[in-house]
Enzyme design. Structure first.
Site, PDB file in Angstrom:
ATOM      1  N   LEU A 198       4.791  -0.875   8.320  1.00 53.95           N
ATOM      2  CA  LEU A 198       3.564  -1.209   7.605  1.00 53.95           C
ATOM      3  C   LEU A 198       3.496  -2.724   7.495  1.00 53.95           C
ATOM      4  O   LEU A 198       4.358  -3.353   6.876  1.00 53.95           O
ATOM      5  CB  LEU A 198       3.564  -0.563   6.215  1.00 53.95           C
ATOM      6  CG  LEU A 198       2.365  -0.845   5.319  1.00 53.95           C
ATOM      7  CD1 LEU A 198       1.085  -0.276   5.939  1.00 53.95           C
ATOM      8  CD2 LEU A 198       2.588  -0.248   3.930  1.00 53.95           C
TER       9      LEU A 198
ATOM     10  N   SER B   5       3.952   3.893  18.847  1.00 54.20           N
ATOM     11  CA  SER B   5       3.768   3.044  17.676  1.00 54.20           C
ATOM     12  C   SER B   5       3.075   3.773  16.538  1.00 54.20           C
ATOM     13  O   SER B   5       1.980   4.307  16.697  1.00 54.20           O
ATOM     14  CB  SER B   5       2.935   1.818  18.039  1.00 54.20           C
ATOM     15  OG  SER B   5       2.643   1.068  16.875  1.00 54.20           O
TER      16      SER B   5
ATOM     17  N   ARG C 159      -1.428 -13.935   8.000  1.00 56.44           N
ATOM     18  CA  ARG C 159      -0.304 -13.860   8.930  1.00 56.44           C
ATOM     19  C   ARG C 159      -0.184 -12.475   9.538  1.00 56.44           C
ATOM     20  O   ARG C 159       0.331 -12.300  10.632  1.00 56.44           O
ATOM     21  CB  ARG C 159       0.976 -14.222   8.179  1.00 56.44           C
ATOM     22  CG  ARG C 159       2.231 -14.160   8.974  1.00 56.44           C
ATOM     23  CD  ARG C 159       3.406 -14.602   8.090  1.00 56.44           C
ATOM     24  NE  ARG C 159       4.635 -14.562   8.831  1.00 56.44           N
ATOM     25  CZ  ARG C 159       5.524 -13.580   8.762  1.00 56.44           C
ATOM     26  NH1 ARG C 159       5.305 -12.546   7.980  1.00 56.44           N
ATOM     27  NH2 ARG C 159       6.623 -13.624   9.463  1.00 56.44           N
TER      28      ARG C 159
ATOM     29  N   HIS D 193      -3.714   3.272  -3.538  1.00 58.15           N
ATOM     30  CA  HIS D 193      -3.419   2.842  -2.164  1.00 58.15           C
ATOM     31  C   HIS D 193      -2.059   3.370  -1.717  1.00 58.15           C
ATOM     32  O   HIS D 193      -1.913   3.812  -0.567  1.00 58.15           O
ATOM     33  CB  HIS D 193      -3.449   1.323  -2.052  1.00 58.15           C
ATOM     34  CG  HIS D 193      -4.821   0.758  -1.990  1.00 58.15           C
ATOM     35  ND1 HIS D 193      -5.077  -0.477  -1.455  1.00 58.15           N
ATOM     36  CD2 HIS D 193      -6.023   1.248  -2.388  1.00 58.15           C
ATOM     37  CE1 HIS D 193      -6.376  -0.735  -1.536  1.00 58.15           C
ATOM     38  NE2 HIS D 193      -6.962   0.297  -2.104  1.00 58.15           N
TER      39      HIS D 193
ATOM     40  N   SER E 213       8.739  -4.989  10.327  1.00 57.84           N
ATOM     41  CA  SER E 213       8.139  -4.641  11.613  1.00 57.84           C
ATOM     42  C   SER E 213       8.448  -5.652  12.707  1.00 57.84           C
ATOM     43  O   SER E 213       8.546  -5.290  13.881  1.00 57.84           O
ATOM     44  CB  SER E 213       6.628  -4.481  11.458  1.00 57.84           C
ATOM     45  OG  SER E 213       6.341  -3.365  10.639  1.00 57.84           O
TER      46      SER E 213
END
Length: 171
Positions: free
Chosen positions: A87, A120, A95, A134, A63
């Site tokens: 992601l 975005s 961070r 997940h 990203s």
């Protein structure tokens, strides 16, 4: 329109035709999840009548590399809109918040500096873990976010076309 930083006159990039050119930037970190947004975005735009060949997909490592690619693509003058997807996960060192803020701030700056809209779908979940539940949840979530981005794309392109038409009629 005046650029408040330099004081120079500049114009926003209008939609060049009824067949707009769209760029998609996708971060390759967790590409199995991120690509779901790209796929649903592209599918929904095609269903809305945008030619799939008018949508170019560009891969970047992560990203953090999205804003520079967005800037380079916007500067070409070829694209009417850019959508970026990535992601940003919490790797346990706090961070991710700084990366997410940096990426989104830079994407906003690209669109304000160039007049090319940048959407975005760069997400930063709080509790992402690489476990099946997940992974499955976020794959589906990115499908939804791609669909939402497609709707935002169509509305933004329509708004930009109205702005361009008003500007044309005023001159």
């Amino acid at each position: 329109m005046t650029n408040h930083v330099t004081g120079s006159q500049e114009t926003l990039s209008p939609v060049k035709s009824s067949n707009p050119e769209i760029a998609v930037i996708q971060a390759n970190w967790h590409i199995d999840i991120v690509s779901q947004a790209t796929n649903s975005f592209t599918d929904d735009l095609e269903a809305a009548g945008i030619n799939r060949r008018a949508i170019s997909v560009f891969d970047v490592p992560g990203s953090l590399e999205i804003p520079l690619m967005a800037q380079k693509l916007a500067e070409t003058g070829r694209y009417d809109l850019i959508m970026a997807t990535g992601l940003i996960v919490d790797g346990g060192i706090y961070r991710h918040d700084f990366v997410a803020g940096t990426v989104l701030d830079a994407m906003m700056r690209v669109q304000l500096d160039t007049g090319v809209p940048v959407l975005s779908v760069v997400l930063t979940p709080h509790n992402f873990q690489e476990v099946p539940a997940h992974m499955d949840f976020f794959r589906e979530h990115f499908v939804l976010k791609g669909k939402e981005a497609a709707n935002a794309c169509l509305q933004t392109l329509s708004n930009m076309a109205l702005f361009s038409e008003e500007k044309r009629l005023a001159s």
